[in-house]
Design an enzyme around this catalytic site. Structure first.
Site, PDB file in Angstrom:
ATOM      1  N   ILE A 149       0.848  -1.193   0.000  1.00  0.00           N
ATOM      2  CA  ILE A 149       0.000   0.000   0.000  1.00  0.00           C
ATOM      3  C   ILE A 149       0.879   1.237   0.000  1.00  0.00           C
ATOM      4  CG2 ILE A 149      -1.765   1.275   1.279  1.00  0.00           C
ATOM      5  CD1 ILE A 149      -2.519  -1.522   2.529  1.00  0.00           C
ATOM      6  N   CYS A 150       0.699   2.100  -1.009  1.00  0.00           N
ATOM      7  CA  CYS A 150       1.441   3.362  -1.126  1.00  0.00           C
ATOM      8  C   CYS A 150       2.951   3.092  -1.092  1.00  0.00           C
ATOM      9  CB  CYS A 150       0.993   4.335  -0.039  1.00  0.00           C
ATOM     10  SG  CYS A 150       1.645   6.011  -0.249  1.00  0.00           S
ATOM     11  N   GLU A 151       3.669   3.714  -0.175  1.00  0.00           N
ATOM     12  CA  GLU A 151       5.106   3.463  -0.079  1.00  0.00           C
ATOM     13  C   GLU A 151       5.379   1.992   0.210  1.00  0.00           C
ATOM     14  OE1 GLU A 151       9.043   5.074   2.397  1.00  0.00           O
ATOM     15  OE2 GLU A 151       7.005   5.561   3.068  1.00  0.00           O
ATOM     16  N   GLY A 153       3.771  -0.325  -1.041  1.00  0.00           N
ATOM     17  CA  GLY A 153       3.698  -0.979  -2.340  1.00  0.00           C
ATOM     18  C   GLY A 153       5.014  -0.919  -3.080  1.00  0.00           C
ATOM     19  N   THR A 173      -1.736  -1.304  -4.160  1.00  0.00           N
ATOM     20  CA  THR A 173      -2.820  -0.334  -4.025  1.00  0.00           C
ATOM     21  C   THR A 173      -2.216   1.053  -3.844  1.00  0.00           C
ATOM     22  OG1 THR A 173      -2.971  -0.733  -1.633  1.00  0.00           O
ATOM     23  CG2 THR A 173      -4.441  -1.994  -3.038  1.00  0.00           C
TER      24      THR A 173
END
Length: 367
Positions: A149-151, A153, A173
């Site tokens: 998720i985000c960083e 990810g 995501t």
């Protein structure tokens, strides 16, 4: 002179009366709510592995687990993982568990000046690698599913590119891959964090980390607030007024504020890599980013990939996420666009069923 109440039209008088009742109810609710009423991340879980300040949690397994390997979630270093379990009725974790998926998550802890020299190598080839090994050993499998998720990810992407034999499926995501793709984006409200990081001179980043030993969480909190200045200025008056007389909505508002206020610091050297190598120099998309002396080659990602992005994300523009499509070495690549913004993907009513259900359906098709 006639009193104000005598000269106002009836509709206006009704609005004043309704507002008074709304405020009175809000004052009553605010007076009754206590700290224990505003809990986040309440889904039952157990700490199964700890390294330094990093803890691997296993959520209580579903009663009827599917015949699938577990999912390991990796959240961003600049926020708390509890975002994926913010409230009972809007929890990605609960959605996955209710659909029979076993879920693990990494809690990065609270970095301090003592963690000045932690690098992204430590997170990818250290903490994530150890977590994957633990889960594989615990379940008797060779590979697991990883969801970043985000960083987080980006960390998951790097781990997968460097260790493809340990990943069954990769789920990303709201994850940035091409940190400069927003330059071609016609949506003027996209890419604010990209603009801010690119406005910094490399020596500014070095001096910031040298001074604090970390990228301060309160600094990043201020940066995120400045990205939506009107919303930040009005949420405690107009925004709060909208929900103040509805206990459920008020509690959800307070849960979000509690999560926002708990912004962790970012380990120093890892922050320098994040800001300089990725945001400024855009090395990941060009296969120039190196960890532990090895280049992160996106072409080595040959397993199925699900890439989820938010249509109105002002933190990670969709174009920055979708750039992955042309770089991975798999033909089994799927994109899932969800309505809302960066955080709304996880907490909005519109996205709840589509996110959790979409992930499970996608995994089910690849058993």
């Amino acid at each position: 002179m006639e009193s104000l109440m005598n000269i106002l039209p009836q509709d206006a008088l009704n609005e004043v009366s309704d507002m008074q009742a709304k405020l009175a109810e809000g004052i009553r609710l605010m007076g009754e709510i206590r700290e224990q009423d505003v809990q986040i991340g309440t889904t039952q879980k157990e700490a199964v592995l700890q390294q330094d300040k990093v803890v691997l949690y296993r959520y209580t397994p579903p009663e009827k687990p599917r015949d699938m390997v577990p999912v390991l979630m990796t959240y961003a270093l600049v926020g708390r993982f509890t975002m994926v379990d913010l409230q009972e009725d809007r929890s990605l974790v609960r959605n996955l568990l209710s659909r029979g998926i076993e879920v693990y998550i990494l809690d990065w802890g609270n970095p301090s000046r003592a963690d000045r020299f932690l690098t992204m190598e430590d997170y990818v080839e250290g903490y994530i690698a150890e977590a994957v090994d633990f889960i594989c050993d615990s379940h008797g499998v060779d590979r697991i599913n990883i969801m970043g998720i985000c960083e987080g990810g980006v960390l998951a992407t790097c781990y997968t590119a460097l260790n493809p034999n340990f990943v069954e499926n990769l789920i990303l995501t709201v994850t940035p891959i091409d940190f400069h793709a927003d330059k071609e984006d016609s949506s003027v409200y996209h890419g604010f964090i990209n603009l801010w990081t690119r406005s910094l001179a490399p020596k500014d980043v070095d001096q910031l980390i040298e001074a604090f030993g970390i990228l301060p969480g309160d600094l990043m909190g201020s940066v995120f607030s400045m990205m939506t200045p009107i919303r930040s200025l009005t949420k405690y008056n107009l925004g709060l007024l909208d929900v103040i007389d509805n206990e459920k909505k008020l509690l959800n508002f307070l849960r979000m504020e509690k999560w926002l206020a708990d912004r962790p610091h970012h380990a120093g050297e890892a922050a320098k890599q994040w800001l300089k190598d990725l945001y400024q120099d855009n090395k990941l998309i060009n296969n120039e980013f190196e960890l532990a002396g090895k280049k992160v080659d996106l072409g080595r990602i040959r397993m199925p990939v699900l890439n989820v992005y938010a249509s109105d994300d002002h933190i990670i523009p969709p174009s920055c996420s979708r750039a992955l499509a042309k770089r991975v070495g798999t033909n089994d690549y799927t994109e899932l666009e969800l309505p809302g913004g960066h955080i709304g993907v996880f907490v909005s009513g519109k996205s709840q069923g589509r996110l959790g259900g979409g992930i499970v359906d996608w995994l089910e098709e690849r058993k």
